[in-house]
Design a protein around this motif. Structure first.
Motif, PDB file in Angstrom:
ATOM      1  N   ARG A   1      -8.003  14.144 -58.642  1.00 45.28           N
ATOM      2  CA  ARG A   1      -8.938  15.097 -59.263  1.00 45.28           C
ATOM      3  C   ARG A   1      -8.713  15.153 -60.768  1.00 45.28           C
ATOM      4  NH1 ARG A   1     -11.245  19.372 -56.063  1.00 45.28           N
ATOM      5  NH2 ARG A   1     -10.411  19.461 -53.953  1.00 45.28           N
ATOM      6  N   GLU A   2      -7.431  15.188 -61.127  1.00 49.15           N
ATOM      7  CA  GLU A   2      -7.058  15.310 -62.539  1.00 49.15           C
ATOM      8  C   GLU A   2      -7.534  14.089 -63.336  1.00 49.15           C
ATOM      9  OE1 GLU A   2      -2.766  15.543 -64.425  1.00 49.15           O
ATOM     10  OE2 GLU A   2      -3.016  16.891 -62.708  1.00 49.15           O
TER      11      GLU A   2
ATOM     12  N   SER B   1     -11.588  16.093 -63.559  1.00 56.03           N
ATOM     13  CA  SER B   1     -11.378  17.077 -64.626  1.00 56.03           C
ATOM     14  C   SER B   1     -11.952  16.644 -65.975  1.00 56.03           C
ATOM     15  CB  SER B   1      -9.893  17.399 -64.776  1.00 56.03           C
ATOM     16  OG  SER B   1      -9.384  17.828 -63.542  1.00 56.03           O
TER      17      SER B   1
ATOM     18  N   ASP C   1      -4.599  15.928 -55.839  1.00 58.38           N
ATOM     19  CA  ASP C   1      -4.549  16.646 -57.121  1.00 58.38           C
ATOM     20  C   ASP C   1      -4.551  15.673 -58.285  1.00 58.38           C
ATOM     21  OD1 ASP C   1      -4.466  18.988 -55.750  1.00 58.38           O
ATOM     22  OD2 ASP C   1      -2.298  19.284 -55.942  1.00 58.38           O
ATOM     23  N   LEU C   2      -3.739  14.615 -58.153  1.00 65.64           N
ATOM     24  CA  LEU C   2      -3.675  13.622 -59.231  1.00 65.64           C
ATOM     25  C   LEU C   2      -5.030  12.935 -59.414  1.00 65.64           C
ATOM     26  CD1 LEU C   2      -0.174  12.077 -58.467  1.00 65.64           C
ATOM     27  CD2 LEU C   2      -0.824  13.263 -60.572  1.00 65.64           C
TER      28      LEU C   2
ATOM     29  N   SER D   1      -1.834  15.894 -50.586  1.00 65.25           N
ATOM     30  CA  SER D   1      -2.388  16.945 -51.444  1.00 65.25           C
ATOM     31  C   SER D   1      -2.032  16.628 -52.889  1.00 65.25           C
ATOM     32  CB  SER D   1      -1.858  18.313 -51.038  1.00 65.25           C
ATOM     33  OG  SER D   1      -0.459  18.367 -51.253  1.00 65.25           O
ATOM     34  N   ASN D   2      -0.822  16.070 -53.063  1.00 70.64           N
ATOM     35  CA  ASN D   2      -0.409  15.679 -54.396  1.00 70.64           C
ATOM     36  C   ASN D   2      -1.288  14.544 -54.916  1.00 70.64           C
ATOM     37  OD1 ASN D   2       1.110  15.562 -56.734  1.00 70.64           O
ATOM     38  ND2 ASN D   2       2.440  13.978 -55.855  1.00 70.64           N
TER      39      ASN D   2
ATOM     40  N   ALA E   1     -10.541  19.222 -48.294  1.00 71.86           N
ATOM     41  CA  ALA E   1      -9.642  18.063 -48.305  1.00 71.86           C
ATOM     42  C   ALA E   1      -9.460  17.551 -46.881  1.00 71.86           C
ATOM     43  CB  ALA E   1      -8.295  18.447 -48.888  1.00 71.86           C
TER      44      ALA E   1
ATOM     45  N   ASP F   1     -16.175  20.069 -60.713  1.00 70.98           N
ATOM     46  CA  ASP F   1     -15.369  20.842 -59.769  1.00 70.98           C
ATOM     47  C   ASP F   1     -16.012  20.763 -58.384  1.00 70.98           C
ATOM     48  OD1 ASP F   1     -17.594  22.388 -59.936  1.00 70.98           O
ATOM     49  OD2 ASP F   1     -16.640  24.008 -61.081  1.00 70.98           O
ATOM     50  N   ASP F   2     -15.432  21.452 -57.408  1.00 68.43           N
ATOM     51  CA  ASP F   2     -15.930  21.350 -56.038  1.00 68.43           C
ATOM     52  C   ASP F   2     -17.378  21.784 -55.900  1.00 68.43           C
ATOM     53  OD1 ASP F   2     -13.565  20.328 -55.289  1.00 68.43           O
ATOM     54  OD2 ASP F   2     -13.006  21.926 -53.878  1.00 68.43           O
TER      55      ASP F   2
END
Lengths: 480, 441
Positions: free
Chosen positions: A9-10, A14, A6-7, A2-3, A114, A19-20
């Protein structure tokens, strides 16, 4: 994971304001009208490389690559488009291009979620920042000095130091979102030695998915400098290679390139689906001596050929290719697995967002046998001991493979004797492993410098094997 | 869509200005953009349609005699600034290098020729599909033993680029490239072989007809069926024209300035030495109109010019960029980025006549592996082809190697054929070498 997600996505989504709901919008566009499968692949790569040559840090370069590849599949047809611009309009335009492979049909809708977390096989940290620039420079200068100090016959030294960091994110048509942060480091030392007007070269190095500090541990990089000099000096003494068929003992580790060429490529799923491979339709048949068990294993932590998830988001696996001499499995991506009614094995790989995924190898190696390496050498009256290799090639249809030896010796009456130069091995993939008569207990993987090229796409791979005796293989050389 | 030349020019200007702003004493930059289509038909059905669209920029900055470079596929202003900044950081960490720097302004291409390299093809996927289908079908119809295919691919691409440097040079032009290729399999009993043929042109109207490409691919594959090994021996060897270009590329690789100053060439300090028989001449002509490797200036903006590389068997020049030229105390030869359109003068014989002249020996039509040692010239590669007796093909051979040393092979060159009709940027006929070692069973 998940981390990691997130990274990713960032980094990837971003900045472009994706976005989704926008991901869904693009996927829906890609999936419209009779498309069976689709994926969206985002990539952001940074690479830094330094070259020391002729005694100075001569060059350094940085490269940044980003983009998205969009693929739509209908039956056996694939439509593909890519773009460097990650904003919505460009992605939608690429989606329209890719899905134009189909003419008409029903639209489908997907929801983004995810994928289940996978334990990463390597750190996600950026290796470009794992050492200060001054330390990278110092390391390279130390290797130059060490190589030159090792022997006065060393005339030229080149050191390459490379670090790269890939962030990838892939969305499939089931709505599964997967991400991976992939570090890769490589250090290579090449030397030229000269004696009485004769010049020879040799190079050696290593690499892995991790930090540049790995090269500093236990004098690892320094050992490359010494090893390159040792190999080059051996070549100075090398005599012409005898030409003809003979017994060949392959050393442990890097000579596993034989497996990569002789059987690995021929077991990539797409070649077999299309009936193009010398191994096509031979599942369950005996293709090697019972001593031989060969796997492709993408799950070894930190290895150059390893991947936490492949480029289609499938977790990699340890795939049995040949078990006790019997053909057991192919390496698969999702596309070919689906068409062949098999499971994907996590071998779907692509050079970048700008190329289509193909079934490709990860770390391919043979499991160890029971013989002592010395015992294997002793058993050979006349033959060749092949220790280091400079690359190979295969024709997967005829099965013919070839590879070049960069360090090899004659075996005479059970003893390793004179080094030879310019040797090439040639053989037939489905035959060569049937002639394996002894297998060492010394399995080793290569040091992490392998790159495999296929269809214009390069990917990092690993190979390995124990000491192996092949009763007969054709050796190319100049001496008759 | 490709970016316009004007857009690329202004990007180069921005990059050079940014480099100056960040403290560089000199800089050069190149920006490129391309777009295309690649379509593959396999067994009569479309297999893939790829829309390609690439862009990128590269910048090299100098801080006095220190150099750093960076490239990126992201052309937004923020990425441009980051690339320049990365290049500057690297330059501050590289060593002082007396030879580092831009090309001497006196050699820059001021008025360069228009080489007719841009012929865009207004082709849609339906038309591309029909051409690929026609190519593959010609191959499949050629012989009943053609029973499988890797497909036929049509690809077309246009692009443009601009190179500029802080000595005031700006140049660039659009180019196009179109290719048609075919790979098929032939089977006879247990034996399965594949082979291919292709063509590639700047001008799509000059592409070989689909039928020719398909039939050549099929003929090549069928001819390889039921190959045998040969016994180990020494024999004369003819390299068929389509695989002969690597012998010239090994020559130019050995004459590259980088290989010369590092003494990593099998022809070190060889200027004015006789390395071929006296009838051999090799030339480079970067100005061939529509040439695949044609370029009016090299990667440093230096004017390119036609020149003799080998004359009467003797080496006339090294192939230098500014850096390696400086290392050797010679001016650049306009070869930054490589050699453009090589040619070896051909003799009077076609391939059949050469086989007749040779009588008994090996005709090599395929090579495998990388067994060419650039430092020693040792040559040892996997090969396939045909065994020739009395000037006639006796049978196909495979799973053999041929070995020698390039220096000896060049000296023992007996003839170059006039069968120069091969695709690619190297013009050569078949090469007949007096003797090599063949390894088999």
């Amino acid at each position: 994971m998940s981390n990691t997600l997130d990274l990713a996505r960032e980094t990837l989504l971003s900045p472009a304001d994706i976005d989704d709901s926008r991901l869904q919008h693009i996927m829906n566009k890609l999936m419209s009208s009779r498309v069976d499968a689709a994926d969206l692949y985002f990539q952001y790569s940074r690479n830094e490389s330094w070259v020391l040559d002729d005694g100075i840090i001569r060059e350094g370069s940085f490269s940044l690559e980003q983009g998205a590849g969009l693929r739509a599949i209908s039956g056996e047809k694939t439509g593909f488009a890519y773009t460097e611009d990650l904003h919505l309009d460009s992605l939608l335009e690429a989606a329209a291009c890719a899905h134009a492979i189909t003419r008409a049909g029903e639209d489908r809708r997907v929801a983004v979620a995810a994928r289940q977390a996978v334990q990463p096989l390597y750190t996600g940290d950026n290796p470009l920042e794992s050492l200060p620039d001054e330390d990278k420079i110092r390391l390279m200068k130390e290797l130059d000095a060490a190589a030159r100090a090792a022997d006065p016959r060393v005339k030229q030294v080149t050191v390459n130091l490379v670090a790269s960091h890939d962030t990838i994110l892939v969305l499939d048509n089931e709505g599964h979102l997967a991400a991976d942060l992939r570090p890769q480091v490589l250090c290579y030392v090449n030397v030229i030695v000269e004696q009485n007007g004769r010049r020879e070269q040799a190079g050696t190095g290593g690499g892995m998915r991790g930090s540049l500090t790995w090269f500093l541990e236990d004098g690892r990089a320094l050992s490359y400098a010494k090893e390159a000099v040792r190999q080059a000096l051996v070549n100075l003494e090398a005599v012409d290679t005898p030409a003809g068929a003979m017994t060949v003992v392959l050393g442990p580790g890097w000579p596993g390139i034989l497996l990569h060429e002789a059987v690995g490529h021929g077991l990539e799923g797409d070649f077999n689906r299309k009936g193009l491979s010398a191994f096509s339709g031979r599942m369950g048949e005996k293709v090697a001596s019972p001593l031989c068990t060969v796997v492709d294993n993408g799950t070894l932590p930190g290895k150059r050929g390893s991947l936490t998830v492949d480029d289609e988001g499938t977790p990699t696996s340890n795939t049995m290719l040949i078990e006790n001499g019997v053909l057991k499995g192919y390496m698969q991506d999702k596309f070919n697995a689906r068409l062949m009614g098999m499971e994907p094995t996590g071998n779907g790989r692509r050079e970048s967002y700008a190329s289509l995924p193909l079934p490709r190898m990860t770390n391919t190696y043979m499991l160890p046998g029971e013989n002592e390496p010395e015992e294997i050498i002793r058993s050979v009256k006349n033959g060749l001991y092949a220790v280091n290799f400079a690359g190979g090639q295969v024709d997967i249809t005829s099965g013919k493979f070839v590879f070049s030896l960069s360090e090899a010796y004659l075996i005479e009456n059970g003893k390793v004797t004179a080094p030879v130069k310019g040797a090439t091995l040639i053989g037939n993939g489905p035959e060569v492993l049937t002639r394996v008569s002894m297998l060492g207990n010394d399995l080793a993987l290569d040091q992490g410098v392998g790159t495999c090229g296929r269809d214009g796409q390069s990917v990092p791979v690993g190979v390995g094997q124990p000491t192996m005796k092949v009763d007969e293989i054709t050796v190319g050389g100049t001496a008759v | 869509m490709n970016r316009s030349i004007e857009q690329l020019e202004s990007m180069v200007a921005d990059l050079l200005a940014e480099a100056r702003k960040q403290g560089a004493s000199a800089a050069d930059a190149a920006v490129s953009s391309s777009a295309g289509l690649s379509l593959t038909v396999r067994l009569g059905e479309v297999e893939t349609i790829e829309h390609t669209r690439d862009q990128g920029l590269g910048i090299t900055v100098y801080f006095g005699k220190r150099k750093g470079s960076a490239n990126t596929t992201d052309l937004k202003p923020a990425a441009l600034r980051e690339a320049v900044s990365k290049a500057c950081t690297i330059a501050r960490n590289t060593c002082e290098d007396d030879c580092a720097g831009l090309a001497d302004p006196q050699f820059l291409a001021r008025d360069y020729p228009e080489l007719d390299l841009y012929h865009p093809w207004d082709i849609d996927t339906d038309q591309a599909q029909r051409l690929a289908e026609e190519t593959e079908q010609a191959a499949r119809d050629f012989d009943v033993r053609i029973n499988n295919s890797e497909g036929a691919t049509l690809s077309t691409q246009t692009g443009s680029f601009i190179y500029g440097n802080s000595n005031g040079f700006v140049g660039g032009y659009p180019t196009s490239r179109h290719s048609l290729s075919c790979v098929v399999l032939a089977q006879d009993g247990e034996c399965m072989q594949r082979d291919y043929w292709y063509d590639s042109r700047r001008d799509w109207q000059e592409l070989a007809p689909p039928r020719t490409i398909g039939e050549k691919a099929a003929a090549n594959a069928v001819a390889k069926l039921n190959g045998r090994k040969l016994g180990t021996r020494q024999a004369p060897v003819i390299f068929r024209a389509d695989i002969a270009p690597h012998l010239l590329r090994s020559l130019t690789g050995a004459l590259r300035g980088h290989a010369q100053y590092r003494h990593s060439s099998f022809l070190p300090d060889s200027l004015e030495q006789q390395i071929f028989p006296a009838w051999v001449s090799v030339t480079e002509d970067p100005h061939i109109p529509k040439g695949l490797a044609s370029a009016p200036f090299d990667n440093e903006g230096v004017a390119t010019n036609p020149k003799a590389i080998i004359d009467r068997g003797v080496i006339q020049t090294y192939l230098l960029d500014s850096y390696s030229g400086c290392k050797l105390g010679l001016p650049t030869t306009g070869n930054a980025g490589g050699v453009r359109n090589l040619a070896i003068a051909s003799g009077d014989l076609n391939l059949e006549q050469m086989l007749q002249e040779m009588g008994t020996g090996l005709l090599v039509t395929e090579l495998m592996g990388q067994g060419v040692n650039a430092v020693t010239g040792d040559y040892s590669r996997g090969a396939a082809g045909f065994w020739i007796e009395n000037g006639e093909i006796r049978y196909p051979v495979e799973e053999i190697t041929i070995a020698g040393n390039l220096k000896d092979m060049y000296q023992q060159l007996l003839a170059v054929g006039n069968d120069t009709d091969i695709p690619g940027s190297v013009r050569t006929g078949s090469w007949w070498i007096a003797q090599m070692t063949i390894a088999g069973n």
